[in-house]
Design an enzyme around this catalytic site. Structure first.
Site, PDB file in Angstrom:
ATOM      1  N   SER A   1      44.497 -25.960  51.695  1.00 24.29           N
ATOM      2  CA  SER A   1      43.314 -25.738  52.521  1.00 24.29           C
ATOM      3  C   SER A   1      43.393 -26.453  53.865  1.00 24.29           C
ATOM      4  CB  SER A   1      42.053 -26.190  51.770  1.00 24.29           C
ATOM      5  OG  SER A   1      42.167 -27.546  51.372  1.00 24.29           O
TER       6      SER A   1
ATOM      7  N   ASP B   1      32.707 -34.568  51.248  1.00 23.28           N
ATOM      8  CA  ASP B   1      34.095 -34.176  51.550  1.00 23.28           C
ATOM      9  C   ASP B   1      34.681 -35.115  52.596  1.00 23.28           C
ATOM     10  OD1 ASP B   1      36.475 -32.980  52.193  1.00 23.28           O
ATOM     11  OD2 ASP B   1      35.658 -30.981  52.485  1.00 23.28           O
TER      12      ASP B   1
ATOM     13  N   HIS C   1      38.670 -32.925  54.145  1.00 25.79           N
ATOM     14  CA  HIS C   1      38.741 -31.906  55.185  1.00 25.79           C
ATOM     15  C   HIS C   1      38.079 -32.393  56.471  1.00 25.79           C
ATOM     16  CE1 HIS C   1      39.258 -29.550  51.436  1.00 25.79           C
ATOM     17  NE2 HIS C   1      40.099 -28.850  52.184  1.00 25.79           N
TER      18      HIS C   1
END
Length: 406
Positions: free
Chosen positions: A152, A385, A388
């Site tokens: 990702s 998160d 990311h």
């Protein structure tokens, strides 16, 4: 008579002198031969030692220290040794106006109030990275194929690149996903075409780069799937015909994504239940390196491998995500705790390759950016998160560095 005796004596002396000199010359010649032999042996030893030393010292990745607007021509430019500086010319795009930026990475649209994190530019210590000129880059990519492969974080860099380039396209409808797909976390292939410039920017989801395999017969019940460390992903043939090829892998190589999910390693069809994650990662990267050496025409294709990105999880179990308002201020030397074994393995494998590959060592520069993570500003704020990055953000700097190589 007297003259005859004189010449006889003189001749005798001459002969004795000649014989003595011949003896000396013989000794000298013997010494010459011995010296020559010793010299040859010494030379061979030196050459052998040099070759052995050369093999023992890792090859230097020239691309990691290239000169880009260097302030001192005597010093190489290390693009990854530097600091983040405020620059009102940033960000380079508006994620809300880019249909290829995932909602989960658009932190401003998801409620983040401060926008200072958008204003930071990466500045190497002793040189300058050329300002991003979207018009120049679009022309450079005309007729080309850019391929990102990985997890990702690779998809985030792919989205960042598309959004950066779209700023230079007047007709936004001329940029589209080739299969009409919306951006998805699970779809294996996404390709965006810039039809006005006849190039595509593609993403292949391959979180390990190597294949996911079946479970051998008579395996323990805890084994539900395997990672085949000696075989590259079965879609790898689709990566070959490209002009720029960018890899990453690392975030799935942990206990939670592997052993706790019943996924173990396999080599030559045999389970390796006791194999450590780092040993498996090294084996997988060597499989990748061999594939690049044998399948990729590096005279045509420029190959990059981005090192592991720094995350800022904290707390006793590493589940706490505290996003700061500004980047951390400590120098790079104080970040030994952020040095990733994954990055060390990547750089070592790349250094030992027989073809030119650029290792983009972004790990140190990311270690400062505790302010740039998604945090709770995603499309699911209940799940923090700290892995990311918000878009725009840190992945834009990766692309700026990559464009500087190109």
């Amino acid at each position: 008579m007297a003259n005859s005796v004189y010449w006889s004596s003189f001749s005798s002396l001459i002969l004795k002198w000649v014989y003595r000199k011949r003896s000396i010359f013989r000794s000298f010649n013997k010494l010459n031969v011995i010296s020559s032999c010793l010299f040859i042996l010494l030379t061979i030893s030196i050459i052998y030692g040099y070759i052995h030393l050369f093999k023992a010292v890792p090859h230097v990745i020239v691309e990691e220290q290239i000169s880009i607007s260097s302030k001192d021509s005597n010093e190489p430019c290390d693009l990854y040794d530097g600091t983040w500086v405020l620059d009102e010319g940033y960000p380079l795009y508006n994620a809300s106006q880019c249909p290829f930026a995932e909602t989960s990475f658009n932190c401003l649209a998801n409620g983040r109030k401060d926008n200072g994190y958008l204003k930071w530019r990466w500045k190497p210590s002793n040189c300058e990275i050329s300002r991003f000129d979207v018009g120049v880059v679009l022309e450079k990519l005309r007729g080309k194929r850019v391929v990102f492969v990985g997890d990702s974080l690779s998809r985030t860099q792919w989205e960042s690149m598309i959004c950066m380039l779209m700023n230079g396209v007047d007709d936004k409808t001329s940029v589209y996903e080739v299969n009409g797909n919306k951006i998805s976390k699970k779809i294996r292939y996404l390709g965006v075409r810039f039809s006005s410039y006849n190039f595509t920017v593609e993403f292949y989801r391959s979180v390990f780069l190597v294949q996911i395999g079946s479970v051998p017969r008579h395996s323990p019940k805890r084994v539900r799937s395997t990672v085949k460390l000696d075989e590259l992903d079965n879609v790898s043939s689709k990566w070959i015909d490209s002009d720029v090829l960018v890899f990453n892998t690392g975030h799935w190589w942990n206990r939670a994504k592997l052993f706790e999910m019943g996924c173990y390693f396999k080599v030559n069809g045999r389970l390796k239940l006791g194999m450590s994650t780092m040993a498996a990662y090294t084996t997988a990267l060597n499989t990748w390196a061999s594939w690049v050496e044998n399948k990729i025409d590096t005279d045509r294709t420029r190959v990059f491998f981005r090192t592991f990105e720094g995350s800022h999880w904290s707390g006793p179990k590493g589940h706490t995500c505290k996003v700061t308002e500004n980047p951390l201020a400590q120098s790079k030397s104080e970040y030994s705790e952020y040095r990733s074994q994954f990055s060390d393995i990547i750089r070592e494998v790349v250094n030992n390759m027989t073809v030119p590959v650029t290792a983009m060592h972004v790990t140190p520069m990311g270690s400062y950016r505790s302010d740039a993570h998604v945090g709770t500003w995603s499309d699911n704020p209940t799940v923090p998160d700290c892995s990311h990055w918000c878009l725009p953000g840190v992945p834009d700097a990766w692309n700026e560095i990559m464009f500087s190589y190109l």
